[in-house]
Every structure is written in C-alpha cells, then in structure tokens.
Design a protein around this motif. Structure first.
Motif, PDB file in Angstrom:
ATOM      1  N   THR A 175       0.844  -1.199   0.000  1.00  0.00           N
ATOM      2  CA  THR A 175       0.000   0.000   0.000  1.00  0.00           C
ATOM      3  C   THR A 175       0.877   1.246   0.000  1.00  0.00           C
ATOM      4  O   THR A 175       0.620   2.220  -0.714  1.00  0.00           O
ATOM      5  N   LYS A 176       1.924   1.220   0.806  1.00  0.00           N
ATOM      6  CA  LYS A 176       2.803   2.378   0.917  1.00  0.00           C
ATOM      7  C   LYS A 176       3.551   2.624  -0.405  1.00  0.00           C
ATOM      8  O   LYS A 176       3.635   3.757  -0.869  1.00  0.00           O
ATOM      9  N   ARG A 185       2.627   1.715  -3.318  1.00  0.00           N
ATOM     10  CA  ARG A 185       1.679   2.122  -4.352  1.00  0.00           C
ATOM     11  C   ARG A 185       1.516   3.641  -4.376  1.00  0.00           C
ATOM     12  O   ARG A 185       1.218   4.232  -5.400  1.00  0.00           O
ATOM     13  N   GLU A 192      -3.185  -8.045  -6.179  1.00  0.00           N
ATOM     14  CA  GLU A 192      -4.435  -7.796  -5.440  1.00  0.00           C
ATOM     15  C   GLU A 192      -4.660  -6.309  -5.233  1.00  0.00           C
ATOM     16  O   GLU A 192      -5.783  -5.835  -5.175  1.00  0.00           O
ATOM     17  N   GLN A 193      -3.556  -5.571  -5.066  1.00  0.00           N
ATOM     18  CA  GLN A 193      -3.707  -4.132  -4.805  1.00  0.00           C
ATOM     19  C   GLN A 193      -3.444  -3.283  -6.047  1.00  0.00           C
ATOM     20  O   GLN A 193      -3.265  -2.077  -5.930  1.00  0.00           O
ATOM     21  N   ARG A 194      -3.411  -3.907  -7.217  1.00  0.00           N
ATOM     22  CA  ARG A 194      -3.146  -3.191  -8.471  1.00  0.00           C
ATOM     23  C   ARG A 194      -1.898  -2.334  -8.367  1.00  0.00           C
ATOM     24  O   ARG A 194      -1.938  -1.124  -8.612  1.00  0.00           O
ATOM     25  N   GLU A 208      -4.541   6.043   1.163  1.00  0.00           N
ATOM     26  CA  GLU A 208      -3.613   5.054   1.671  1.00  0.00           C
ATOM     27  C   GLU A 208      -4.093   4.573   3.037  1.00  0.00           C
ATOM     28  O   GLU A 208      -4.050   3.385   3.339  1.00  0.00           O
ATOM     29  N   GLN A 214      -6.921   2.125   2.734  1.00  0.00           N
ATOM     30  CA  GLN A 214      -6.441   0.818   2.277  1.00  0.00           C
ATOM     31  C   GLN A 214      -5.763   0.065   3.426  1.00  0.00           C
ATOM     32  O   GLN A 214      -5.948  -1.130   3.603  1.00  0.00           O
ATOM     33  N   THR A 271     -12.423  -3.351  -7.094  1.00  0.00           N
ATOM     34  CA  THR A 271     -11.980  -2.010  -6.748  1.00  0.00           C
ATOM     35  C   THR A 271     -13.166  -1.137  -6.386  1.00  0.00           C
ATOM     36  O   THR A 271     -14.255  -1.267  -6.930  1.00  0.00           O
ATOM     37  N   GLY A 285     -13.262   2.877  -5.827  1.00  0.00           N
ATOM     38  CA  GLY A 285     -12.456   4.095  -5.776  1.00  0.00           C
ATOM     39  C   GLY A 285     -10.990   3.724  -5.649  1.00  0.00           C
ATOM     40  O   GLY A 285     -10.484   2.935  -6.434  1.00  0.00           O
ATOM     41  N   PRO A 286     -10.343   4.260  -4.643  1.00  0.00           N
ATOM     42  CA  PRO A 286      -8.912   3.992  -4.489  1.00  0.00           C
ATOM     43  C   PRO A 286      -8.651   2.646  -3.816  1.00  0.00           C
ATOM     44  O   PRO A 286      -7.522   2.194  -3.763  1.00  0.00           O
ATOM     45  N   LEU A 287      -9.689   2.015  -3.267  1.00  0.00           N
ATOM     46  CA  LEU A 287      -9.487   0.779  -2.517  1.00  0.00           C
ATOM     47  C   LEU A 287      -9.483  -0.409  -3.465  1.00  0.00           C
ATOM     48  O   LEU A 287     -10.162  -0.418  -4.476  1.00  0.00           O
ATOM     49  N   SER A 288      -8.724  -1.390  -3.072  1.00  0.00           N
ATOM     50  CA  SER A 288      -8.565  -2.544  -3.928  1.00  0.00           C
ATOM     51  C   SER A 288      -8.415  -3.773  -3.046  1.00  0.00           C
ATOM     52  O   SER A 288      -7.665  -3.767  -2.085  1.00  0.00           O
TER      53      SER A 288
END
Lengths: 392, 290
Positions: free
Chosen positions: A215-216, A218, A243-245, B3, B6, B131, B133-136
C-alpha cells in the motif's frame, strides 16, 4: 618347539597383517566436505536445490576417481534458515565430523553467523549464495565467495537500467543483511545513473502478509520495484501486488527468484517481471561453458529434480567443484593447506570462470570471485531473454 | 487518506484471521487451563489438509475447507483424549511441556510428510482485484474475511446459546462445581480442545490459498495468537475477537506509518504496554477471576 616358533611367526604375520589392513583402509577413507544449507524453514526450497547440486558434483567427481585417489563424501547439515542453527551446524561439522572445508550457508545472515567459527577453528568455507557485501569485508581470511555481492550485481545491472526504463524506483527487501545490503548497493547505482529512489520498505523473513508495505509503495508514483528476498516471499509479493493493483515493473535481485516456480505459483502475477540470475538453464548454450551447463541441466533433469531448482542448484555444484579443486591443488585434505590452495584455484564452473581476488582489509583478505550476471523476463508464462540481453 | 483507508481494510482482513486463531487458543486456556503451544501446528495442519484435498484428491475447494476443519477437530480430540486427559489436574507447567512436545512432533511430521518446499493452493476466485475508488481487494481475501466472521459468530452462538456452551462456561467458572452439577468435565475438555483446534485449522485452510504453505508456517501464526490472547485477556472470547482486529490494524498502521522493518515489533510493543498497564487484558471485566 619348532611348532611354537612357526606359530609365533604366523601369529606376528597375522598381527602385522591385521594392523596393516586398517592402515590401508584409512588411506581409502573418503575426503569429507561439510555442507551447511537451509533444508527446512522459510527458505528450504532453495537450500534443498543447492544440496541437489552438491550431490551431482560429488557423483561426477567420484565417477572420475575422486580426489587424491580418494572418494569424496558430503556431510550435509540443516541450518533451518536460522543463523543460530547455522553456527552450531558449523561447530558440529568441524568438531565432530572433522571436515577440512565447508560450503555454505546460503543466506547472508547464516553465513555471517558461521564466520567466527571458521576463524576460531581455522577451517575455510566456500560461500555459494550469500550476497551481503560485509561477508568479504570483515577481514576473515577463511571465506571464499563464488556468488556476487550485491554491489557486483548492481554494477552488472547498471548497464541495462536505460533499457529497463528505470526512472523512479522503490525497494522492498527482506529484513536481513542480504536485503539491507542489496537496497544500499542498488540504491547507489540508481542514484549514480540519475534515477530517483522512492520508498524503501522491509519485511521479516517469515512474514506472509506484505499488504501494508505494498500500500505504501503504491503511493509513491514510482515506475519500478526492486524486490530482494527468497522465492517464497517473491511469490507472495507478486500475488499481493496484483491484489492491490500495484502496476509496477518488478526487478528481483539476488539470483534466487527461480522464475519457473514463480510462473507456477504466482501465475499471471509474475507476467512481465524481470529477474537477475546467475544461471540460464533455459539457454545453457548462452553460458560461458555451454557444454558443462548443458551436461548439468541434463543430469539434473535425469535425476527428476524440478527444473525450477536449477538456478539454485548450480551453486552447489560450483561450490563443491571449487573445494575439490583446492584439495587437489593442495595435495592433502587439511584445512590450512586448502585455504592456501583456494587462492591458486582457477576453474570453469557452470556459472563461468571461478578465480579468487583479494577483498577486505589488507593482511586478512577474503576471496571473492567475479561471477557472470544475466537478466531474464517472464513473458507469456515463459522465461525469455530480453531483447537488450540478446543483442549483447 | 486513500492510503489510510487501504491500510484499515488490509488490517481488518488480517485481523479477522488473527481473531480466529486467538479464539481457539483463549478457549483452550480458559476452560482447560492448558497453554497450547501446538496451536500453530493445527493452523499448519488445516493448510496442508486443504492442499491434500485439492491437489491430490482433487475435490471441490469448499469441501476441502470443511475437510481441513474436520481434520483439526479430529486430531484435536485425539490429542486431548490421549495426552491431556491423563494429566487432568496436573500443574499448568506439565501440560505446557507436553504441548511443546506435540508442537515439535507435529512440525517435524509435516516436514517429513510434505518436504520443506513451500506449496501453493489453487482457489476458484478470480485473480483481478475488486476495486472501489482507491481501494482494492482480492475476492479471495473478502471471502476469507466473510468466512472468518461466520466462524466467529458461529462460535459465539455455540458458547452463549446452546446447552453445550453453557456447560463450557460453567466449567470455565469453576471446574469442581460444574462437575458436581452434573457436567461431564471430560467431555467438555475434549470438545473444547477439538473446537479450538478446528478453528485454528480453519484459519490455516482460509489463509493457505492467500499465502504459501510450508511446515514452519505455524510458528509466526502461533505467536500472533498469543499476542491476541494476551491483548484480549486470557480466556476472554470477546477480548480475543477485538484483540485480533486491533492487532491486525495496529500492525498495518505501524508498518505503513512508522517502519515496515518493525512491523512484527508493533504487536509485541502493544503486549508490553498491556502487561504493564492492564495485565489482565484490555477487555477484562473487574469481576472475572482466573
């Protein structure tokens, strides 16, 4: 009376003969070589592949008549992927098995833990995998490394940075001497070539969830992620990155990435990734000694070992070959003589030429060979030579 | 902010499985007074059983998960019946040593059986993330969270709404009195240990496909379970649930905003603080004893 004398002569003959037999056996005693590898624990896969490589070297050498007219015998110890266990494995090999030389211990932290024991007992070790710079900088004259330290690897990659299109890179590395060393070495090269370094993140060796780090990373807006860890954790990072693109170009360092295993275990998440390697089992003819490389790949396959393990397995072969060559040069299987002979060794391994140059503080130098370095890319679920490597 | 959200989402998903691990451990401790050092091995057992069902027997994914939970329950029951029942009433140190033995034996059995090379478990969920928005988030992880919530809710109902649960709670409060009131203590102990082990195996089965499976995977998991149990208070069901979520989120935020190199240290820093300031756990009620 005469009978007694004859009996006496016969008896002495038997006694002398009897004594002579064990002496004769002693000469035929195999030469023991110690091997310390992670055979269990988080990096067990790699350690077992290296072990398989050492066994091929042993069998080939013994088939050619061994060394000094004796067969060689490997005494293999498990360091359980743990520095403490590595140190006690070395002690056991030296004190109980009385090996005159050791090959090991895969991870840098494990090798560093073994090193004081080498100095204490005066036994040389050929380091086959570890890449932390500190190993050959500590002034331990019993250490001879055939794997490239991160600096050498970074320098090797340096000339391809333009081809890879690295402008802003992030780092994710295992929190060990190896990982921290790689971050420093590759960071230096990147800065020298005018690229920016963004986030630098670490993970514990046994960690399975890297989502916080990803996440960081990204959020930094970089274009490339340099990844330094074992193949198990690379698999996890690739999967969790997908998973987090994460959407980055990924370059793995250290030569332990085993791309085939990544294709199998990470699937689509491994697509497009680059890997720095020290052996190209897919293209053995491209290696410095194509014939030896091909023979090694064939023998490995014949034994039913997984193809994915070849990028680790060759190190075991080259390490044992180096030690045996030193024993042959020394003319005897004694620790001190082998240490002296290692400086004179010059041979062709599966990776390429092996020859030690001095590294570290003057007077107490360690040996460092300069291995060959390659880059491959996973494309369409297959390992390919990138165009810039092919045109070289 | 993106961030941060997430991180919270990651933390919740991770925390759900920590809770699952912690609940089993805390129940076994609370009811049986056994410190189960083999808890992590039941987690590993669950993961390998899932692998066995899928890769070797080629069954359905969900059937494999059930099989894994069943294997945990079965082996847990056997373990209790053979090793712990003869030691009923012995000191906590004795049973702890026995469980350390079980831990070592199980881990080495796994190593012998499966080898040291990590295994990967296939799952039927699509690879591309969902997804918002910004979350995935990966569909598999959402499933893991959902399944963990279901298991936790199910456990809660079992303990608070059934006759068996009442007997378990009675044993927890006072073993002798419960026995005098006609509760079959032996049976409660077997059920508790099997149940706790089943939950651990369930956690392993759920996380096996997310991560990779290897013989030593239970060690870090067991450590997390102990953190959760100490956070929530020994023997406290609700405490373990909340403790798991808190640990998951704290680790995520610690790694995200302090330093990822100290990610695991965050959990232990919290433990030290809790032991100093609230030694009976964050959620201990004043009247609870034991």
């Amino acid at each position: 009376m005469r009978h007694t004398r004859i009996a006496g002569i016969l008896l002495s003959a038997i006694l002398v003969g009897g004594l002579a037999v064990p002496a004769g056996w002693a000469q035929q005693d195999p030469v023991k070589i110690g091997v310390i590898q992670p055979l269990s624990g988080p990096v067990a896969a790699s350690g077992n592949y290296v072990r398989m490589g050492t066994e091929i070297a042993r069998d080939w050498i013994n088939a050619r008549g061994g060394v000094l007219g004796r067969q060689i015998q490997l005494v293999i110890e498990d360091n359980k992927s743990d520095p403490k266990e590595a140190a006690s494995a070395a002690e056991k090999l030296i004190v109980r098995d009385k090996v005159p030389a050791i090959m090991g211990a895969w991870g840098s932290s494990m090798t560093l833990a073994v090193m004081p024991k080498l100095e204490e007992y005066g036994v040389p070790m050929v380091v086959e995998t570890s890449s932390a710079a500190s190993i050959t900088k500590k002034g331990n004259p019993w250490v001879f490394r055939i794997s490239p330290p991160s600096e050498m690897e970074a320098l090797g990659l340096g000339k391809y940075l333009g081809d890879l299109g690295v402008k802003r890179a992030d780092f994710l590395a295992v929190n060990t001497d190896w990982g921290r060393g790689a971050v420093a070495a590759f960071g230096d090269i990147l800065k020298k070539r005018g690229a920016n370094v963004g986030a630098v993140e670490f993970m514990e060796q046994a960690a399975t969830d890297m989502s916080a780090q990803i996440t960081k990373i990204r959020g930094t807006g970089g274009d490339t992620l340099f990844l330094t860890t074992s193949v198990e954790q690379i698999t996890l990072v690739l999967k969790q990155g997908q998973e987090q693109r994460l959407g980055r170009k990924i370059v793995t360092t250290g030569g332990s990435s085993s791309p085939d295993q990544l294709v199998r275990q990470a699937g689509a998440a491994a697509e497009g990734t680059y890997h720095i390697l020290f052996f190209l089992p897919w293209f053995p003819e491209a290696m410095p000694d194509g014939k030896l490389a091909k023979a090694f790949v064939d023998e490995w396959t014949k034994r039913g070992h997984p193809f994915a393990g070849l990028t680790e397995g060759f190190r075991g072969h080259d390490g044992i070959l180096t030690i045996v060559e030193a024993i042959r040069t020394a003319g005897k299987a004694e620790a001190k003589a082998i240490q002296a002979a290692l400086w004179k060794v010059s041979l062709m391994g599966v990776n390429g030429p092996i020859k030690f140059a001095k590294d570290g503080p003057p007077g107490k130098e360690s040996g460092q060979s300069q291995p060959s370095i390659f880059v491959v890319q996973i494309k369409g679920g297959k390992v390919t030579l990138p165009a810039f490597m092919a045109k070289k | 902010m993106e961030e941060f959200l997430q991180h919270i989402l990651n933390g919740l998903i991770l925390g759900g499985t920590y809770a699952l691990l912690g609940i089993g451990l805390t129940l076994i401790f609370g009811i049986m007074n056994v410190v189960n050092f083999a808890h992590g091995e039941f987690y590993t057992l669950g993961a390998y059983t899932t692998f066995l069902f899928l890769a070797l027997l080629e069954t359905n994914f969900f059937l494999a998960l059930l099989g894994a939970v069943a294997s945990g329950i079965l082996l847990g029951a056997i373990c209790e019946r053979l090793l712990l029942r003869p030691l009923l009433g012995e000191s906590i140190d004795t049973t702890m040593l026995v469980m350390i033995g079980v831990w070592i034996a199980m881990q080495n059995a796994e190593l012998t059986l499966w080898g040291g090379v990590a295994k990967s478990i296939d799952h039927p969920f699509p690879q591309p993330p969902l997804t918002l928005g910004p979350l995935s988030v990966a569909p598999l992880r959402l499933f893991v969270l959902g399944a963990a919530v279901l298991l936790i809710a199910g456990s809660h109902l079992l303990i608070h709404r059934t006759r068996l649960g009442r007997a378990m709670r009675a044993t927890f409060q006072d073993r002798e009195t419960a026995a005098l009131m006609g509760v079959d203590i032996h049976r409660i102990h077997t059920v508790t240990f099997a149940f706790g082990s089943g939950l651990a195996a369930g956690a392993g089965a759920l996380l096996g496909p997310v991560f990779v499976v290897y013989p030593a995977m239970g060690d870090p998991a067991a450590l997390k379970a102990f953190v959760v149990v100490i956070l929530g208070g020994l023997g406290n069901f609700a405490g373990a649930t909340l403790g798991g979520l808190i640990l998951g989120i704290a680790e995520e935020l610690g790694a995200g905003y302090i330093s990822s190199g100290y990610r695991d240290a965050v959990g232990f820093a919290i433990i030290i603080l809790v032991l100093l300031l609230r030694p009976s756990g964050l959620f201990a009620r004043a009247e609870r004893v034991g």
